[in-house]
Structures are given as C-alpha cells and as structure tokens.
Design a protein around this motif. Structure first.
Motif, PDB file in Angstrom:
ATOM      1  N   ALA A   1     -18.773  10.697  -8.142  1.00  0.00           N
ATOM      2  CA  ALA A   1     -17.656  11.462  -8.708  1.00  0.00           C
ATOM      3  C   ALA A   1     -16.630  11.638  -7.618  1.00  0.00           C
ATOM      4  N   GLY A   2     -16.999  12.060  -6.484  1.00  0.00           N
ATOM      5  CA  GLY A   2     -16.150  12.337  -5.346  1.00  0.00           C
ATOM      6  C   GLY A   2     -15.252  11.014  -4.898  1.00  0.00           C
ATOM      7  N   ALA A   3     -16.191   9.939  -4.852  1.00  0.00           N
ATOM      8  CA  ALA A   3     -15.496   8.533  -4.531  1.00  0.00           C
ATOM      9  C   ALA A   3     -14.558   7.996  -5.547  1.00  0.00           C
ATOM     10  N   THR A   4     -14.955   8.325  -6.724  1.00  0.00           N
ATOM     11  CA  THR A   4     -13.963   7.829  -7.918  1.00  0.00           C
ATOM     12  C   THR A   4     -12.816   8.712  -7.781  1.00  0.00           C
ATOM     13  N   ALA A   5     -13.041  10.016  -7.713  1.00  0.00           N
ATOM     14  CA  ALA A   5     -11.665  10.865  -7.808  1.00  0.00           C
ATOM     15  C   ALA A   5     -10.706  10.473  -6.651  1.00  0.00           C
ATOM     16  N   ILE A   6     -11.139  10.121  -5.396  1.00  0.00           N
ATOM     17  CA  ILE A   6     -10.301   9.776  -4.307  1.00  0.00           C
ATOM     18  C   ILE A   6      -9.706   8.211  -4.823  1.00  0.00           C
ATOM     19  N   ALA A   7     -10.601   7.488  -5.410  1.00  0.00           N
ATOM     20  CA  ALA A   7     -10.014   6.000  -5.718  1.00  0.00           C
ATOM     21  C   ALA A   7      -9.067   6.304  -6.789  1.00  0.00           C
ATOM     22  N   VAL A   8      -9.122   7.229  -7.649  1.00  0.00           N
ATOM     23  CA  VAL A   8      -8.064   7.587  -8.741  1.00  0.00           C
ATOM     24  C   VAL A   8      -6.745   7.834  -8.125  1.00  0.00           C
ATOM     25  N   VAL A   9      -6.818   8.573  -7.359  1.00  0.00           N
ATOM     26  CA  VAL A   9      -5.408   9.044  -6.700  1.00  0.00           C
ATOM     27  C   VAL A   9      -4.801   7.827  -6.033  1.00  0.00           C
ATOM     28  N   MET A  10      -5.470   6.924  -5.322  1.00  0.00           N
ATOM     29  CA  MET A  10      -5.099   5.782  -4.674  1.00  0.00           C
ATOM     30  C   MET A  10      -4.508   4.848  -5.851  1.00  0.00           C
ATOM     31  N   LEU A  11      -5.324   4.844  -6.917  1.00  0.00           N
ATOM     32  CA  LEU A  11      -4.988   3.947  -8.022  1.00  0.00           C
ATOM     33  C   LEU A  11      -3.696   4.272  -8.271  1.00  0.00           C
ATOM     34  N   VAL A  12      -3.414   5.681  -8.688  1.00  0.00           N
ATOM     35  CA  VAL A  12      -2.072   6.156  -9.266  1.00  0.00           C
ATOM     36  C   VAL A  12      -0.895   5.657  -8.337  1.00  0.00           C
ATOM     37  N   VAL A  13      -1.121   5.917  -6.991  1.00  0.00           N
ATOM     38  CA  VAL A  13      -0.136   5.668  -5.926  1.00  0.00           C
ATOM     39  C   VAL A  13       0.220   4.240  -5.942  1.00  0.00           C
ATOM     40  N   SER A  14      -0.728   3.301  -6.061  1.00  0.00           N
ATOM     41  CA  SER A  14      -0.764   1.957  -6.141  1.00  0.00           C
ATOM     42  C   SER A  14       0.197   1.348  -7.275  1.00  0.00           C
ATOM     43  N   PHE A  15      -0.292   1.920  -8.497  1.00  0.00           N
ATOM     44  CA  PHE A  15       0.414   1.723  -9.753  1.00  0.00           C
ATOM     45  C   PHE A  15       2.029   2.107  -9.533  1.00  0.00           C
ATOM     46  N   MET A  16       2.257   3.074  -9.053  1.00  0.00           N
ATOM     47  CA  MET A  16       3.689   3.575  -8.991  1.00  0.00           C
ATOM     48  C   MET A  16       4.370   2.659  -7.933  1.00  0.00           C
ATOM     49  N   LEU A  17       3.621   2.443  -7.186  1.00  0.00           N
ATOM     50  CA  LEU A  17       4.362   1.178  -6.106  1.00  0.00           C
ATOM     51  C   LEU A  17       4.586  -0.079  -6.659  1.00  0.00           C
ATOM     52  N   LEU A  18       3.664  -0.285  -7.585  1.00  0.00           N
ATOM     53  CA  LEU A  18       3.699  -1.667  -8.269  1.00  0.00           C
ATOM     54  C   LEU A  18       5.207  -1.708  -9.176  1.00  0.00           C
ATOM     55  N   LEU A  19       5.373  -0.747  -9.738  1.00  0.00           N
ATOM     56  CA  LEU A  19       6.466  -0.469 -10.474  1.00  0.00           C
ATOM     57  C   LEU A  19       7.844  -0.532  -9.671  1.00  0.00           C
ATOM     58  N   ALA A  20       7.723   0.243  -8.710  1.00  0.00           N
ATOM     59  CA  ALA A  20       8.714   0.302  -7.746  1.00  0.00           C
ATOM     60  C   ALA A  20       9.101  -1.347  -7.172  1.00  0.00           C
ATOM     61  N   ILE A  21       7.972  -1.978  -6.830  1.00  0.00           N
ATOM     62  CA  ILE A  21       8.269  -3.248  -6.305  1.00  0.00           C
ATOM     63  C   ILE A  21       8.853  -4.007  -7.332  1.00  0.00           C
TER      64      ILE A  21
END
Lengths: 287, 301
Positions: free
Chosen positions: A252-272
């Motif tokens: 659960a801990g690993a996945t929670a951090i992964a979700v934060v990273m995924l959200v940041v990555s998706f926002m970057l993808l939209l910006a790109i």
C-alpha cells in the motif's frame, strides 16, 4: 480527401467507408491497450483507494518520502536545465556549422536512448568513484560526485541529453535564413538577431525538450542507483523508495507513492502535448 | 547553407553602389564558431563518449581471456538467452499492435482519436519502477490474481512471464508512435485506389501499405528491440534476481557489479553497449533511406 468529409459521425464509427479493417484494427488496439496498459495502471489507483485519505496523506508526506521528492524533482529540474543550455548549443552547432566528424557526433547524440540505463549507471559510477577517471581528478579538489546528490544530477543529465537536441534540431533546420538576412539588412547585430529572431522561434521546442527531459528524469531508476549511494534522506530517489517499500511487503505504501508519481507524470504528459501543439503552430506560421 | 546565394544583395544593390565590406549579421565570427563547437563537443565528450569508452576499457582491462570467460560464464549465457527470448516475444506483440493501431488511427476518422493516441504514449511517461509495480499488484502473492495463480501453480512474478509482461509494457508505444504520423502523412488515396480496383483488405495491406511503411516499421522495431533487451527498472522489480533463471543481461551486470566483480560486470555491460551501437548504426541506415525517400517525394510538385 474523403476521410475528412464527415467528422461528426457516431462514436467509434468510421467515416471512411472504402477501406476495410476498421472494426478489427480498432477493436484489437483497444483490447490490447486495455490489457497491457490501462487495467494494470488502474490497479495502482484501486490499490491506493484502500487507504483512507488520512493514511494516504501520511504515507506520501512522510519525511523520508519528502526528502526523496526534493532530490528527485530538484535533480531532474537541474539536469533538464543543464540539458536545455547545452542541448541548444549542441543543436546549433550540429545544424549551422560544418566540422569533421559531425555526422558521427550527430548519430551518437542518441546514445542515451539506446544504451541500457544499467550500463550507463555502472559506467558513470565507475568513472566518478574515487579511483575512476573523473573521480581521481575531482576528489582531490574536494568535489565528491559518486554517492552524493551530485551523482544523481550527473546521471539524470546523461539520460536527458538527447531530448532538447532532438526537439530543437528540426526547428533550427527549418528556420528560414531569409529572416536572419532581413534582420541583418535592417541593421541588427548578430546577438540581437539571435535574441529577437532565432530564440523566439526556437523557444517552444526548447521548452518541449526541457519538459521531456524533466519527465524522463523523475521516473529514472537504472542509471541513478549505482552512482547515488542511496542513503535515506540524502541520496535516495523516489523510484528507489518505491522498490524499498515493495521489498518490505509494504504494497500500500509503495503504491501510494507510485500514484503521486503517476499523477505528476500525467500532468507533465498533458503539458508536453500542449507545448508540442504550440511548436507546430509556430512552425506552421513560418512556412 | 549554399555559399553561392547572393540573392538579397542583388535586390538591394541599385541603391547602394558599393556595399560596405563588413559581413552581414547572419554568421558568427570565426573564433565564436570554433569556441561554440569546442564547448559542445567538450560537453558531449564528457557526458557521452567517455562513459561509452569506459565500458569497453573496463571490460577489456584484464585481457581478452578474462573478457571471454565472463561472457561465456553459464549465468551470463542464461542471461543472454533470457534477454533474447524476452525481446523475441515482446517485439512481435508490439509490432502487430503498432500496425493495428496505426491502421485504425491513420486511415479512419472517429471520435476520441486524439485521446487514444495520447493513451498509447502513456507507458513512456510511467517510471519503469511503477511499470514493474503494477504487475506485482496484479499477479504478486498479495495481488488481485495472486491466490488464484498460486492455487493453479502458475508463477508470473519472479518468473519469466512477469519479465515479458513488464517488457511489453515499457516497449508498448515504440512501433505505434513511428507508424501513426507516417501513415497519416501518406493519406488513404493509394489504399482506396487498390480497393476500388478490387483488392481485398490483406492484398491492399501487403502490396500497398506495407511497402510504404516498411522503413518506419523497421525504425520502430529497432528502437523497440533496444529497449526490450536493455530494460532494467521494470524487469528488476518483477524478476526476483534468480541466477540462471530470471536474470536478463542488465540484471546480470547489476549483480556482478554489486559483487565487486567489475571486469565481469563491464564485460556483460559491453554486450549491451555493442547492442546500443548496432542500434544507432541501423537507425542511421534507416534514416538515410527515409530521408532520400522524402526528398524524392518533395521534388514532385
């Protein structure tokens, strides 16, 4: 073109009725995309939903996690910045100047794309270690790169190197020389021409390259872990922290951090995507 | 670029009988050029060329005998085999997907096309570690299908299927993203002509589309293969690092390096560096072919 005749047809209905295979190819695409990408990725979000908001917040803002964000995002930003400056310079030199070995250099710029990250990782760690080629020169000067945050910066600079070069290069190649000639006949100096003619045209692609290098760097793992030293709170990147939690069966801990990273990555993808559209519009306005 | 283009000078000539000899502001002074070239090459040398050289230097430092022993070690040979097997499964899967996706997106109009194109690129913006993690969440012991898999004695995580799945995920967009813009640029006229003349779908694809996209396809496959063989983060999470059974070449290099067997680690790494160089060379060949194609197309008015 008959393909563009009717864009307002129903969802998933082809307006090009001459060619066969629409249902088959789109159906296969959607099934394969769902099985390989969408369903596995949604697993991360569903797993995290088992945590309450409070629990989630506690995991992703723990001091050790925050320290890893600072390092990951800070070093990624720094590396992307270094690559923006030198990427523009390399692209300029490759497009505008002729020198022996130019084609070879041009081809080798893609090396960080082709070289497996683990190979880059052990090579950089070896080079910057106390008795390596670079380390033996730098350590006596008091500059420690291996096993420090500076090592993370070096590794992320290596893997982000081609992005800015490859986004700026085509724009410089297409840049009409007439614009510079016109500015010159109007009395502009070389520096003014660069600042007021060339730079504004190149800017969208430069930002795109920066964003691509930054996005790649925040998720990077293989090239970093060998040179970073991986000390908690000091030189531990966020992707490594995810693995550490996973190895302690803290899914659960690993996945929670992964979700934060995924959200940041998706926002970057939209910006790109937005930046790339801007680059194309600028390009279109010129030709 | 062309030295013999005094076009604009001719236009302004009548009003200025003797144009001043100072150079136009369209070129940098000589020393600035050489300075910029020197800085750019210096940067690339430090960050690209030296690390590449270092891999081969370290690999061969203790002599060719040690090098050959390292790459013919049974564990290294098993790692080579697993790496080849992984690429052999994941590249064709993503090749078929790439062609199907490009055919539907480039040849037809439908709602949600831009969303679909963005979704195909998703794996590129996901950290390799997270790519591994999501398959552990699905198929790991604590995962969704974990209990069912254990009952039926199927192992995916810490086994070859997991490695293949993670590799398929990280190499997912390569072929599709090469083909989609290429096929969009080519339009649909040729395929429509073939269809109107009576060709069926497969005939149209094999005889019209495939010859048109073959270089782009090859390009995508080369990049896809390089990533499939070199992937480290995602594979590392799902592999379990079992020697001789779930170690790919990058993982083998990592294990040897962590055991301070530097020469052996760099020997294994040098195989991957060679793969990278071959990839770049093939890429160059493909680019040369597509460039000459494009320029010959552009010459047609």
């Amino acid at each position: 073109m008959p393909g563009s005749r009717a864009t307002r047809t129903g969802v998933l209905r082809a307006s090009n009725r001459v060619l066969p295979g629409f249902g088959l190819s789109l159906g296969y695409t959607l099934v394969y995309l769902s099985l390989i990408v969408l369903i596995p990725l949604s697993a991360a979000f569903i797993k995290t939903a088992q945590l309450s908001w409070l629990q989630f917040f506690a995991v992703v803002t723990a001091p050790r996690v925050m320290a890893s964000y600072r390092l990951t995002f800070g070093a990624s930003f720094g590396a992307a910045l270094i690559n923006t400056v030198f990427g523009l310079l390399v692209a300029w030199v490759l497009v505008r100047y002729r020198f022996p070995g130019r084609r070879l250099v041009d081809a080798l710029v893609d090396l960080p794309f082709a070289l497996p990250t683990a190979v880059a990782g052990i090579a950089l760690a070896g080079l910057f270690s106390a008795n390596g080629w670079f380390g033996s020169l730098l350590v006596p000067l008091g500059i420690k790169v291996a096993f420090t945050p500076l090592g993370v910066l070096v590794a992320l600079t290596f893997i982000g190197l081609p992005f800015v070069v490859r986004t700026v290069q085509p724009v410089l190649e297409e840049l009409p020389r007439e614009l510079e000639e016109a500015a010159a006949t109007l009395g502009a100096s070389r520096m003014e021409i660069f600042r007021r003619v060339v730079f504004p045209i190149v800017l969208p692609s430069l930002l795109t390259g920066f964003a691509l290098a930054f996005a790649r760097a925040i998720g990077e793992y293989g090239s970093v872990i060998f040179i970073a030293g991986n000390m908690p709170m000091v030189s531990e990147i966020t992707p490594l922290l995810i693995i550490t939690k996973l190895e302690q069966y803290d899914y659960a801990g690993a996945t929670a951090i992964a979700v934060v990273m995924l959200v940041v990555s998706f926002m970057l993808l939209l910006a790109i995507n937005a930046l790339q559209a801007w680059t194309r519009r600028r390009q279109g306005a010129l030709t | 670029m062309d030295p013999a283009t005094p076009g604009c000078a001719d236009v302004t000539a009548p009003s200025v009988p003797n144009p001043p000899p100072r150079p136009l502001g369209t070129d940098e002074p000589r020393f600035v050029r050489w300075l910029l070239i020197a800085i750019a090459l210096g940067f690339l040398t430090l960050f690209l060329f030296v690390p590449l050289l270092f891999v081969f230097f370290e690999a061969l430092k203790k002599g060719i005998g040690v090098y050959l022993a390292a790459i013919t070690d049974p564990d290294a040979v098993d790692a080579i085999k697993l790496t080849l097997l992984t690429a052999l499964i994941s590249v064709p899967l993503n090749l078929v997907f790439g062609v199907a996706a490009a055919w539907s997106i480039a040849k037809f109009n439908f709602r949600g096309k831009n969303v679909l194109t963005t979704l195909i690129d998703l794996p590129f913006s996901v950290s390799p570690v997270i790519a591994g993690l999501i398959f552990v969440l699905l198929f790991g012991l604590q995962g969704w299908f974990g209990p069912w898999l254990r009952e039926h004695d199927v192992k995916i995580i810490f086994a070859v299927p997991g490695i293949v799945l993670a590799t398929v995920f990280v190499t997912f967009p390569f072929v599709a993203r090469e083909l989609i813009p290429l096929m969009q640029a080519q339009g649909t006229e040729q395929e429509e002509a073939a269809t109107v003349l009576g060709a069926n779908g497969w005939q149209t694809f094999w005889r019209i589309t495939l010859p048109n996209i073959k270089w782009g396809l090859l390009y995508g496959v080369i990049l896809c293969n390089a990533r499939a063989m070199g992937e480290f983060g995602a594979v590392s999470v799902v592999s379990g690092h079992i020697r001789g059974s779930t170690n790919t070449l990058p993982l083998q290099a990592e294990i040897l390096y962590n055991e301070y067997q530097f020469s052996a680690a760099f020997a294994v790494a040098s195989l991957l560096a060679l793969l990278a160089l071959v990839t770049l060379a093939l890429k160059l060949v493909v680019e040369r072919n597509t460039h000459s194609r494009q320029s010959s197309l552009e010459q047609v008015p």
